[in-house]
Write an enzyme that holds these catalytic residues in place. Sequence first.
Site, PDB file in Angstrom:
ATOM      1  N   GLY A   1     -50.873  21.606  37.735  1.00  0.00           N
ATOM      2  CA  GLY A   1     -49.463  21.790  37.419  1.00  0.00           C
ATOM      3  C   GLY A   1     -48.587  21.118  38.460  1.00  0.00           C
TER       4      GLY A   1
ATOM      5  N   GLY B   1     -44.369  21.207  40.073  1.00  0.00           N
ATOM      6  CA  GLY B   1     -43.054  21.844  40.097  1.00  0.00           C
ATOM      7  C   GLY B   1     -42.104  21.087  40.993  1.00  0.00           C
TER       8      GLY B   1
ATOM      9  N   VAL C   1     -50.086  20.812  42.138  1.00  0.00           N
ATOM     10  CA  VAL C   1     -51.326  21.545  42.389  1.00  0.00           C
ATOM     11  C   VAL C   1     -52.479  20.828  41.690  1.00  0.00           C
ATOM     12  CG1 VAL C   1     -52.490  23.777  42.263  1.00  0.00           C
ATOM     13  CG2 VAL C   1     -50.001  23.684  42.440  1.00  0.00           C
TER      14      VAL C   1
ATOM     15  N   LYS D   1     -52.561  22.548  46.962  1.00  0.00           N
ATOM     16  CA  LYS D   1     -51.137  22.388  46.697  1.00  0.00           C
ATOM     17  C   LYS D   1     -50.588  21.357  47.665  1.00  0.00           C
ATOM     18  CE  LYS D   1     -47.502  25.115  44.832  1.00  0.00           C
ATOM     19  NZ  LYS D   1     -47.228  26.452  44.267  1.00  0.00           N
TER      20      LYS D   1
ATOM     21  N   VAL E   1     -58.133  30.009  40.650  1.00  0.00           N
ATOM     22  CA  VAL E   1     -58.146  31.204  39.806  1.00  0.00           C
ATOM     23  C   VAL E   1     -58.080  30.748  38.354  1.00  0.00           C
ATOM     24  CG1 VAL E   1     -57.008  33.393  39.254  1.00  0.00           C
ATOM     25  CG2 VAL E   1     -56.987  32.520  41.615  1.00  0.00           C
TER      26      VAL E   1
ATOM     27  N   ASP F   1     -40.062  33.666  47.111  1.00  0.00           N
ATOM     28  CA  ASP F   1     -40.130  33.011  45.797  1.00  0.00           C
ATOM     29  C   ASP F   1     -41.063  33.787  44.868  1.00  0.00           C
ATOM     30  OD1 ASP F   1     -39.538  31.160  43.853  1.00  0.00           O
ATOM     31  OD2 ASP F   1     -40.976  29.671  44.555  1.00  0.00           O
TER      32      ASP F   1
END
Length: 506
Positions: free
Chosen positions: A23, A25, A30, A45, A95, A138
């Site tokens: 992903g 952002g 990541v 990350k 995970v 966050d």
Amino acid sequence: MPTELERLKVALSGRYTIERTIGSGGMATVYQAEDLKHHRKVAIKVLRAELAAEVGAERFLREIEIAAQLQHPHILPLYDSGHDGGFLYYVMPFVPAGSLRDLMDREVRLPIEVAVRIARAVALALDYAHRRDVVHRDIKPENILLSEDQPVIADFGIAKATSAAGDGEVALTEGGLAVGTPAYMSPEQATAERKLDGRTDLYGLACVLYESLVGEPPFAGVNVRSTMALHATQPAPSLRSKRPDVPMQIDQVIAKAMAKEPSDRYGTSLEFAEALAAPASGTAALRGLGDVGVQRAVAVLPFVNTSSDPDNEYFSDGITDELINALAKVDRLQVASRTSAFALKGSGRDVREIGAMLNVAVVLEGTVRKAGDQLRITAQLTNVADGRHLWSERYDRELRDVFQVQDEIARTIVATLRRTLVGDVGEPVPKRYTENLAAYNHYLRGRYHWNRRGVDGLGEAVKHFELAIEEDTGYALAHTGLADSYALQLDYRGIPVAAGMNRAKA
């Protein structure tokens, strides 16, 4: 020219094999990877290049090292971190079950017991971190991963690290955006307060719990800044109005955790977790709502302007502010903050709901009608436990009597609290900073515009504070208001920084 992914593979070769992108952002990307030494799947990350340059490797790695010391069953551990090939990164377990966001996307509204169980587990983990002076900053569904059906918090340290570019105090990037996610950002974070503590995480967790129960976040503006503004200024919509099967207790606990003022929330995440676990036996079951401190607590809701001229709103707001300030000076009497009270302006909520949200025993409401030199003020004091009126009065006076009316209302409230709830509060001590009615009127206008914020509002505030000082050169509050306006203009770039600081100090 090699791509960023190709450069990353080279930089980490020999230690990790990058397999795919999981992903991406606003702050980082990541990747799923293989840990070649320990033969396990990991998630890496990697900070975006522009953010990495702004933060700096030393600060980033220092904050990540602090976060790596956190050892809790509901906190995702950190395996590794580094600065290689121009990349700032850290490594954590992979995970596969995904995040709370993935679960919410599938189910929209979670079962109540599931949502509460997840929130309680996260709250206990946050309490552990907060007791070690580590604030996440966050909390959002994407940062709550589900490992073996148990929630674990990810990304401890990254938000603090990215805010470290401002010496670790203001969570802002150079671009002027607060670090955090707008849908879950506390009012103090949205307004870039310099000092954040664990209660900012608590607010974010309450927003997450709200969304997991309702299917949508409590606030959603048309853009990032409008969403942040809603967090800072508007009361959260009632959870039960969107999902009536949620117990009143849970609704009230979430409302308290989402109070605008940190001091009106639960003191710790542990208290929040305990309140969620309390038996559903009504308001008295809520932690902290049945003690003597609450019996001595009052909220002054914004008085309603009933004048024919809407421009008199400044006067009704000013009367409210004066009463809040007068009652706050009474020994052993607790008063809900202005921020929390004005967040409920025009909300039309029942006083019993307001009592639970603000953790108070009584609520003062009223109206103000100003016509020329004539003034009419009505006020009523209500017990939030049963909605019963304890006292009400109407004052028809001349404008010059406004100071006496304020003093009389404050004295009556204190006397009523002694008689009906608890008898050991102090005496109100009236203090007048000016006897000049014109100066006072300009001061109220100045504060009204100051609270509106914005370049135009602050310009009007400066004008009226200056007029107040012309009427009464010794009016200390007007001088303070003027300094506040000059200082706040810096945040809105209304005047050059050097000029603003010099004017504020003067």
